[in-house]
Design a protein around this motif. Structure first.
Motif, mmCIF file in Angstrom:
data_model
loop_
_atom_site.group_PDB
_atom_site.id
_atom_site.type_symbol
_atom_site.label_atom_id
_atom_site.label_comp_id
_atom_site.label_asym_id
_atom_site.label_seq_id
_atom_site.Cartn_x
_atom_site.Cartn_y
_atom_site.Cartn_z
ATOM 1 N N VAL A 180 12.085 -1.411 -6.576
ATOM 2 C CA VAL A 180 12.013 -1.763 -5.161
ATOM 3 C C VAL A 180 10.658 -2.429 -4.946
ATOM 4 C CG1 VAL A 180 12.046 -0.930 -2.787
ATOM 5 C CG2 VAL A 180 13.471 0.182 -4.515
ATOM 6 N N VAL A 181 10.665 -3.670 -4.507
ATOM 7 C CA VAL A 181 9.430 -4.436 -4.367
ATOM 8 C C VAL A 181 9.238 -4.814 -2.901
ATOM 9 C CG1 VAL A 181 8.140 -6.469 -5.112
ATOM 10 C CG2 VAL A 181 9.739 -5.354 -6.685
ATOM 11 N N HIS A 182 8.097 -4.414 -2.332
ATOM 12 C CA HIS A 182 7.808 -4.713 -0.932
ATOM 13 C C HIS A 182 6.702 -5.752 -0.807
ATOM 14 C CE1 HIS A 182 5.193 -4.202 2.620
ATOM 15 N NE2 HIS A 182 6.347 -4.219 3.261
ATOM 16 N N GLU A 183 6.883 -6.630 0.166
ATOM 17 C CA GLU A 183 5.820 -7.542 0.584
ATOM 18 C C GLU A 183 6.081 -7.933 2.034
ATOM 19 O OE1 GLU A 183 3.627 -11.742 -0.651
ATOM 20 O OE2 GLU A 183 5.445 -11.138 -1.696
ATOM 21 N N ASP A 184 5.030 -7.984 2.834
ATOM 22 C CA ASP A 184 5.172 -8.492 4.194
ATOM 23 C C ASP A 184 5.400 -10.002 4.146
ATOM 24 O OD1 ASP A 184 4.829 -6.030 5.365
ATOM 25 O OD2 ASP A 184 2.702 -6.303 5.773
ATOM 26 N N LEU A 185 6.363 -10.457 4.930
ATOM 27 C CA LEU A 185 6.662 -11.883 4.965
ATOM 28 C C LEU A 185 5.572 -12.663 5.692
ATOM 29 C CD1 LEU A 185 8.727 -14.173 4.409
ATOM 30 C CD2 LEU A 185 9.828 -13.574 6.571
ATOM 31 N N ASP A 186 4.911 -12.017 6.669
ATOM 32 C CA ASP A 186 3.911 -12.704 7.503
ATOM 33 C C ASP A 186 4.505 -13.963 8.123
ATOM 34 O OD1 ASP A 186 2.007 -10.760 6.908
ATOM 35 O OD2 ASP A 186 1.235 -11.870 5.189
ATOM 36 N N GLY A 187 5.755 -13.859 8.476
ATOM 37 C CA GLY A 187 6.459 -14.969 9.097
ATOM 38 C C GLY A 187 7.792 -14.476 9.630
ATOM 39 N N TYR A 188 8.545 -15.391 10.271
ATOM 40 C CA TYR A 188 9.824 -15.040 10.863
ATOM 41 C C TYR A 188 10.966 -15.227 9.862
ATOM 42 C CZ TYR A 188 7.112 -15.741 15.169
ATOM 43 O OH TYR A 188 6.162 -15.679 16.156
ATOM 44 N N THR A 189 12.100 -14.643 10.180
ATOM 45 C CA THR A 189 13.308 -14.928 9.409
ATOM 46 C C THR A 189 13.907 -16.227 9.955
ATOM 47 O OG1 THR A 189 14.433 -13.370 10.911
ATOM 48 C CG2 THR A 189 13.878 -12.576 8.711
ATOM 49 N N ASP A 190 13.259 -17.323 9.579
ATOM 50 C CA ASP A 190 13.649 -18.639 10.102
ATOM 51 C C ASP A 190 14.344 -19.447 9.016
ATOM 52 O OD1 ASP A 190 11.601 -19.314 8.382
ATOM 53 O OD2 ASP A 190 10.162 -19.796 9.967
ATOM 54 N N VAL A 191 14.346 -20.765 9.148
ATOM 55 C CA VAL A 191 15.082 -21.622 8.214
ATOM 56 C C VAL A 191 14.491 -21.578 6.814
ATOM 57 C CG1 VAL A 191 15.915 -23.185 9.998
ATOM 58 C CG2 VAL A 191 13.698 -23.619 8.931
ATOM 59 N N ASP A 200 0.842 -1.187 0.000
ATOM 60 C CA ASP A 200 0.000 0.000 0.000
ATOM 61 C C ASP A 200 0.878 1.239 0.000
ATOM 62 O OD1 ASP A 200 0.824 0.474 2.667
ATOM 63 O OD2 ASP A 200 -0.859 -0.669 3.457
ATOM 64 N N GLN A 201 0.249 2.416 -0.045
ATOM 65 C CA GLN A 201 0.983 3.662 -0.117
ATOM 66 C C GLN A 201 1.848 3.884 1.121
ATOM 67 O OE1 GLN A 201 1.260 5.636 -2.709
ATOM 68 N NE2 GLN A 201 2.622 7.049 -1.606
ATOM 69 N N ASP A 202 1.354 3.492 2.292
ATOM 70 C CA ASP A 202 2.145 3.658 3.511
ATOM 71 C C ASP A 202 3.474 2.919 3.405
ATOM 72 O OD1 ASP A 202 0.143 5.196 4.702
ATOM 73 O OD2 ASP A 202 -0.830 3.448 5.587
ATOM 74 N N ASP A 203 3.435 1.695 2.913
ATOM 75 C CA ASP A 203 4.658 0.917 2.748
ATOM 76 C C ASP A 203 5.640 1.629 1.827
ATOM 77 O OD1 ASP A 203 3.785 -1.277 4.329
ATOM 78 O OD2 ASP A 203 2.621 -2.023 2.642
ATOM 79 N N CYS A 204 5.127 2.162 0.736
ATOM 80 C CA CYS A 204 5.994 2.835 -0.229
ATOM 81 C C CYS A 204 6.641 4.079 0.371
ATOM 82 C CB CYS A 204 5.204 3.191 -1.490
ATOM 83 S SG CYS A 204 4.746 1.749 -2.477
ATOM 84 N N GLU A 205 5.896 4.798 1.216
ATOM 85 C CA GLU A 205 6.467 5.991 1.846
ATOM 86 C C GLU A 205 7.538 5.623 2.865
ATOM 87 O OE1 GLU A 205 3.559 8.723 3.316
ATOM 88 O OE2 GLU A 205 2.294 8.535 1.543
ATOM 89 N N ILE A 206 7.332 4.524 3.581
ATOM 90 C CA ILE A 206 8.370 4.044 4.497
ATOM 91 C C ILE A 206 9.634 3.677 3.723
ATOM 92 C CG2 ILE A 206 9.000 2.152 6.057
ATOM 93 C CD1 ILE A 206 6.062 2.144 6.992
ATOM 94 N N LEU A 207 9.454 2.949 2.629
ATOM 95 C CA LEU A 207 10.606 2.553 1.811
ATOM 96 C C LEU A 207 11.338 3.776 1.268
ATOM 97 C CD1 LEU A 207 9.183 -0.477 -0.206
ATOM 98 C CD2 LEU A 207 10.787 -0.531 1.719
ATOM 99 N N ALA A 235 5.268 8.507 8.945
ATOM 100 C CA ALA A 235 5.738 9.617 9.776
ATOM 101 C C ALA A 235 6.890 9.172 10.670
ATOM 102 C CB ALA A 235 4.592 10.173 10.616
ATOM 103 N N VAL A 236 6.806 7.952 11.218
ATOM 104 C CA VAL A 236 7.895 7.432 12.038
ATOM 105 C C VAL A 236 9.163 7.298 11.202
ATOM 106 C CG1 VAL A 236 8.689 5.467 13.409
ATOM 107 C CG2 VAL A 236 6.315 6.233 13.593
ATOM 108 N N ALA A 237 9.028 6.756 9.995
ATOM 109 C CA ALA A 237 10.196 6.589 9.118
ATOM 110 C C ALA A 237 10.798 7.944 8.757
ATOM 111 C CB ALA A 237 9.795 5.829 7.856
ATOM 112 N N ARG A 238 9.958 8.926 8.472
ATOM 113 C CA ARG A 238 10.478 10.259 8.124
ATOM 114 C C ARG A 238 11.208 10.897 9.303
ATOM 115 N NH1 ARG A 238 5.533 10.491 5.092
ATOM 116 N NH2 ARG A 238 4.450 11.461 6.855
ATOM 117 N N GLU A 239 10.670 10.707 10.513
ATOM 118 C CA GLU A 239 11.346 11.268 11.688
ATOM 119 C C GLU A 239 12.675 10.554 11.935
ATOM 120 O OE1 GLU A 239 10.661 13.895 13.355
ATOM 121 O OE2 GLU A 239 8.696 14.334 12.467
#
Length: 209
Positions: A80-91, A13-20, A177-181
């Motif tokens: 730049v391609v974003h997607e939530d993993l919806d999981g851990y950085t595991d094996v 979504d747009q929020d993700d793109c602004e964070i990136l 806003a958090v990312a911009r700060e």
């Protein structure tokens, strides 16, 4: 062609793109000073695909990105391609990330690409910058149990922030806003704690020339 190249993020979504966009400015100011992010609104979700379906999805996304660049009369700087993993950085993480990364490299051998496969989700990439939150809302304070840890192992970071920051309740739309700060106060690129998926994204950006 315009003098400014276009950097094309595709996200959930747009929020993700602004964070990136804020993260890219922090880690690659040499590129971002002349670049303009242009969003491709496409539910790509590369981690959910493989084989011909993944190839077709990447081909469609790359085509849309190049069309955006032509529309802007600009040079395409990178993807730049974003997607939530919806999981851990595991094996399983390396395999999940490598498959779409290899497909982008196959189809775009001359182009810069960066995969933002955020574990558990994008908010997990904000947690390493706890000092940014009070700059958005003075009463916000990241709980001690979320500090200085591997945020790639935090399930549903957004819900953790909603419960733990205080009032007003954190919303997904507060993320940019958090990312911009964090960018403005030079908290990036010096995170507190770790997140493998974030480090891998930064690694992709680092090799852009």
């Amino acid at each position: 062609m315009t003098a400014d190249p276009t950097r094309t993020p595709a996200g959930e979504d747009q929020d993700d793109c602004e964070i990136l966009a804020a993260l890219i400015r922090a880690h690659r100011p040499d590129l971002s000073a002349a670049a303009k992010p242009v969003r491709v609104n496409d539910p790509v979700r590369p981690r959910r695909k493989s084989g011909p379906k993944l190839a077709a999805a990447v081909e469609a996304l790359v085509g849309k990105a190049r069309a955006k660049a032509r529309q802007q009369r600009a040079e395409l700087l990178g993807f730049v391609v974003h997607e939530d993993l919806d999981g851990y950085t595991d094996v399983h993480y390396d395999r999940i990330r490598t498959t779409p990364t290899d497909e982008f490299a196959r189809q775009c051998p001359q182009s810069r690409t960066a995969l933002a496969l955020a574990a558990w989700e994008g908010e997990g990439w904000l947690l390493p910058f706890p000092d940014a939150f009070p700059h958005v809302r003075p009463r916000w304070k990241v709980p001690a149990q979320l500090l200085d840890r591997d945020t790639g192992r935090v399930k549903d970071a957004e819900e953790e922030l909603k419960r733990g920051l205080g009032l007003p309740v954190f919303r997904e739309s507060d993320g940019p806003a958090v990312a911009r700060e964090a960018l403005q106060h030079r908290l990036i690129p010096s995170p507190r704690g770790t997140n493998r998926s974030y480090a891998d994204f930064v690694g992709d950006l680092t090799v852009w020339t």
